[in-house]
Design a protein around this motif. Structure first.
Motif, PDB file in Angstrom:
ATOM      1  N   UNK B  85       3.095   1.734  -1.117  1.00 41.63           N
ATOM      2  CA  UNK B  85       4.362   2.181  -1.281  1.00 41.63           C
ATOM      3  C   UNK B  85       4.708   3.495  -1.513  1.00 41.63           C
ATOM      4  N   UNK B  89       2.533   3.483   2.907  1.00 40.14           N
ATOM      5  CA  UNK B  89       3.535   2.425   3.005  1.00 40.14           C
ATOM      6  C   UNK B  89       3.214   1.574   4.581  1.00 40.14           C
ATOM      7  N   UNK B  90       4.211   0.283   4.511  1.00 40.34           N
ATOM      8  CA  UNK B  90       4.044  -0.391   5.790  1.00 40.34           C
ATOM      9  C   UNK B  90       5.390  -0.770   6.107  1.00 40.34           C
ATOM     10  N   UNK B  92       7.167  -3.654   8.556  1.00 43.55           N
ATOM     11  CA  UNK B  92       7.010  -4.879   9.051  1.00 43.55           C
ATOM     12  C   UNK B  92       7.258  -5.276  10.314  1.00 43.55           C
ATOM     13  N   UNK B  99      13.066  -8.461   4.122  1.00 46.63           N
ATOM     14  CA  UNK B  99      13.784  -7.965   3.159  1.00 46.63           C
ATOM     15  C   UNK B  99      14.336  -9.453   2.179  1.00 46.63           C
ATOM     16  N   UNK B 111      14.501  -0.525  -5.762  1.00 47.69           N
ATOM     17  CA  UNK B 111      13.360  -1.056  -6.547  1.00 47.69           C
ATOM     18  C   UNK B 111      11.972  -0.214  -6.174  1.00 47.69           C
ATOM     19  N   UNK B 160      14.469  -0.918   7.401  1.00 47.93           N
ATOM     20  CA  UNK B 160      12.901  -1.150   6.952  1.00 47.93           C
ATOM     21  C   UNK B 160      12.415   0.148   6.910  1.00 47.93           C
ATOM     22  N   UNK B 163      13.199   2.180   3.991  1.00 48.36           N
ATOM     23  CA  UNK B 163      12.311   1.556   2.841  1.00 48.36           C
ATOM     24  C   UNK B 163      10.734   2.056   2.853  1.00 48.36           C
ATOM     25  N   UNK B 164      10.258   2.114   3.948  1.00 47.18           N
ATOM     26  CA  UNK B 164       8.682   2.573   3.861  1.00 47.18           C
ATOM     27  C   UNK B 164       8.737   4.052   3.495  1.00 47.18           C
TER      28      UNK B 164
END
Lengths: 366, 254
Positions: B85, B89-90, B92, B99, B111, B160, B163-164
């Protein structure tokens, strides 16, 4: 219950988007559905009333729970009089005189000569009468203590024991179940065997065994806490097993893997990503479990192992009603049972309604 | 040439079966390296090995994975958690599943930031809104408060990606990031990746789609049945594939 829903209880649900365009969470949608269940709403208000009465027992009850007068043992309910010889008057109660009837039973006759007017806000309480008069709304128990007052005070213990008990056993059950399911392997095996150790002994006997390990010289607060802890120790295991099963399947979900890939710690994943998904189940289960604590306390107290006299709980008040003679001649001492019954029914109905509300198959009409 | 990630002779077993056999490759700093192969060729296993998040039963038998010249296989659990992270990081394949349906996009991104930084709440919110804007999610404040199911497929994939990116990782592993999107959305996500590469981001792109890879990647590694059969610069391989399997792959996407 889930199959044939009482649709007449349902009002159409409003739009599912709240003010300021923020969407409702799953939780608030479920709460909106729950709130449309009329019966559950009534039960909710009943419980709120009961809890309010227990909290304000100091004020609402005319006597303290241990205010006794042996001269009025098993005195029947005192009617509040509004008419004095045909004239409307300020409410008052007559005095009572003790006589014995033909079969040598106690009988309290009204003494028309003595009148005790009802006093409002009397000695820091909502109402009362001057001494030596006594006001017994629902009659008196063996020591002449006011049953009404004792029920209000008893509610403090009987109603709180469920909440505290559930708080302890659900924190334990959710955490242990969540950990067991999430980590799997030997952690899971160890924790589940531990659960089984608690589940394998028949509940009530385990309670009795644990209770006998408690010293006799505990004061009432300590006994109360012991009873709660003992009841919680029984309750967590079955919940932990169910949560473990849910957690076992939830940990396979992609969002758990994604959280791991983002470096979120295991305990945070359990608390923020796994346990919230069990909420729909556990919230209903909480409501359905609270009654078992109330009944558990009652069961212990009836046997004299729970809360000790003079501190009242609905359970130990009922223990007086164990003799057929008392029930025959002073049936009012069973009134605490009615309160237990109402409370248990209310929690069950709310629990059922919550389960329906969180059921994803529930059709949102309108 | 600086390499951010070097995989040397990575071998992964499940029981007696070999899933990856002596896989070696390098991912250059600031470039997009693509892992290409048919399904079952071990692409995702490589990604999971790098993250050290292999499903139970799968074991890394030997090999080394150097990330910033440190062997990830020697990291303990807690060190590895801090890498995930924040450093690697990844992205998906299936953003709807990746999520948590009970949390808003903003909460989930927060988070990640809360785990890896000690920024205050309002600084984190600002950062999240910045990143949402960076992945070209217009009206980022609106997206911030949405639940995953309330977004369209393209929006979800961008969220997504956001977030990565939110904790500024050095390496991004994208596992089939576009295979669930329609062609126009694919093209726009690829544009986004191109833009990030210009900004110097290093990316490991996992795909079965040689056509997409040829437009996007710098280097390509072809995998078959858990082995690297060909690797090199994308133009070289596209112009003169040496291996038969590569030729077949190219024909399939011609």
């Amino acid at each position: 219950m889930a199959k044939n829903r009482p649709t007449e209880n349902l009002r159409p649900l409003g739009p599912l988007v709240g003010r300021e365009g923020k969407p409702y969470s799953q939780f608030s949608i479920a709460m909106a559905i729950f709130w449309r269940h009329r019966l559950a709403r009534v039960c909710f208000y009943v419980l709120v009333c009961l809890y309010a009465c227990a909290i304000f027992a100091n004020f609402l009850a005319p006597y303290r729970f241990d205010d006794e007068d042996r001269n009025y043992s098993y005195c029947s309910a005192t009617a509040i009089q509004f008419f004095d010889r045909g004239h409307l008057s300020w409410p008052f109660v007559y005095g009572r005189t003790l006589t014995f009837n033909s079969i040598h039973r106690r009988e309290y006759l009204l003494d028309m000569a003595q009148k005790y007017p009802l006093r409002l806000f009397y000695g820091g309480r909502l109402f009362g009468v001057d001494k030596p008069g006594r006001i017994y709304i629902w009659g008196a128990d063996s020591r002449g203590r006011d049953l009404f007052s004792r029920i209000l005070y008893g509610g403090r213990i009987s109603l709180s024991i469920g909440l505290v008990g559930v708080l302890i056993s659900f924190s334990l059950g959710l955490l242990i179940g969540g950990i067991a399911g999430y980590f799997g392997g030997w952690v899971d095996s160890f924790l589940m065997r531990l659960c089984e150790m608690f589940m394998l002994a028949p509940g009530f006997y385990l309670i009795l065994a644990l209770r006998s390990a408690v010293p006799d010289n505990f004061n009432s607060l300590q006994v109360y806490l012991m009873v709660v802890v003992i009841l919680s120790l029984i309750g967590w295991a079955s919940l932990a097993r169910i949560i473990r099963g849910m957690s076992l399947s939830l940990r396979q979900r992609d969002f758990v893997l994604a959280s791991k890939a983002m470096g979120v710690s295991d305990i945070k994943i359990i608390i923020k990503h796994i346990l919230p998904h069990t909420l729909s189940y556990s919230l209903a289960a909480i409501m359905l479990t609270i009654p078992s604590y109330i009944l558990g306390e009652a069961g212990l107290s009836v046997l004299g192992l729970g809360i000790q006299d003079p501190v009242p709980s609905w359970g130990n008040m009922l223990s007086e009603a164990m003799g057929i003679v008392q029930i025959q001649f002073a049936p009012w001492i069973m009134i605490p049972g009615i309160f237990i019954f109402i409370t248990v029914i209310c929690f069950n109905i709310i629990g059922d309604a919550l389960r329906d509300a969180f059921d994803p198959m529930f059709q949102v009409e309108g | 040439m600086k390499y951010l990630l070097e995989i040397n002779k990575l071998t992964v077993h499940v029981g007696h079966k070999t899933l990856l056999h002596n896989v070696s490759f390098k991912a250059a700093q600031g470039k997009i390296t693509a892992l290409v192969g048919a399904s079952g060729s071990g692409k995702t296993t490589i990604a999971n090995s790098i993250m050290r998040l292999l499903p139970t039963g799968l074991e890394i038998n030997h090999g080394e994975m150097l990330f910033e010249h440190k062997n990830l296989l020697l990291f303990n659990k807690e060190q590895m958690r801090l890498v995930r992270g924040a450093r690697i990081s990844m992205i998906f394949q299936e953003p709807l599943g990746a999520f948590n349906p009970l949390m808003t996009i903003g909460q989930q991104m927060d988070e990640v930031l809360a785990v890896h930084t000690d920024k205050l709440k309002n600084e984190r919110n600002k950062k999240i809104l910045d990143v949402l804007a960076k992945v070209e999610l217009l009206d980022s404040e609106h997206i911030f408060n949405r639940y995953p199911h309330q977004l369209s497929g393209g929006q979800r994939q961008r969220a997504m990606i956001a977030q990565a990116l939110v904790a500024d990782p050095k390496l991004i592993i994208a596992d089939e990031p576009t295979s669930n999107l329609d062609v126009t959305l694919q093209a726009r996500i690829m544009d986004l990746f191109r833009h990030f590469r210009k900004e110097g981001m290093t990316m490991l792109l996992i795909s079965h789609d040689l056509g997409m890879v040829s437009h996007l990647a710098d280097d390509v590694i072809i995998l078959e049945k858990g082995q690297v059969i060909e690797s090199g610069q994308v133009q070289t391989i596209m112009q003169a594939p040496k291996h038969k399997y590569t030729q077949r792959l190219m024909e399939a996407f011609a």
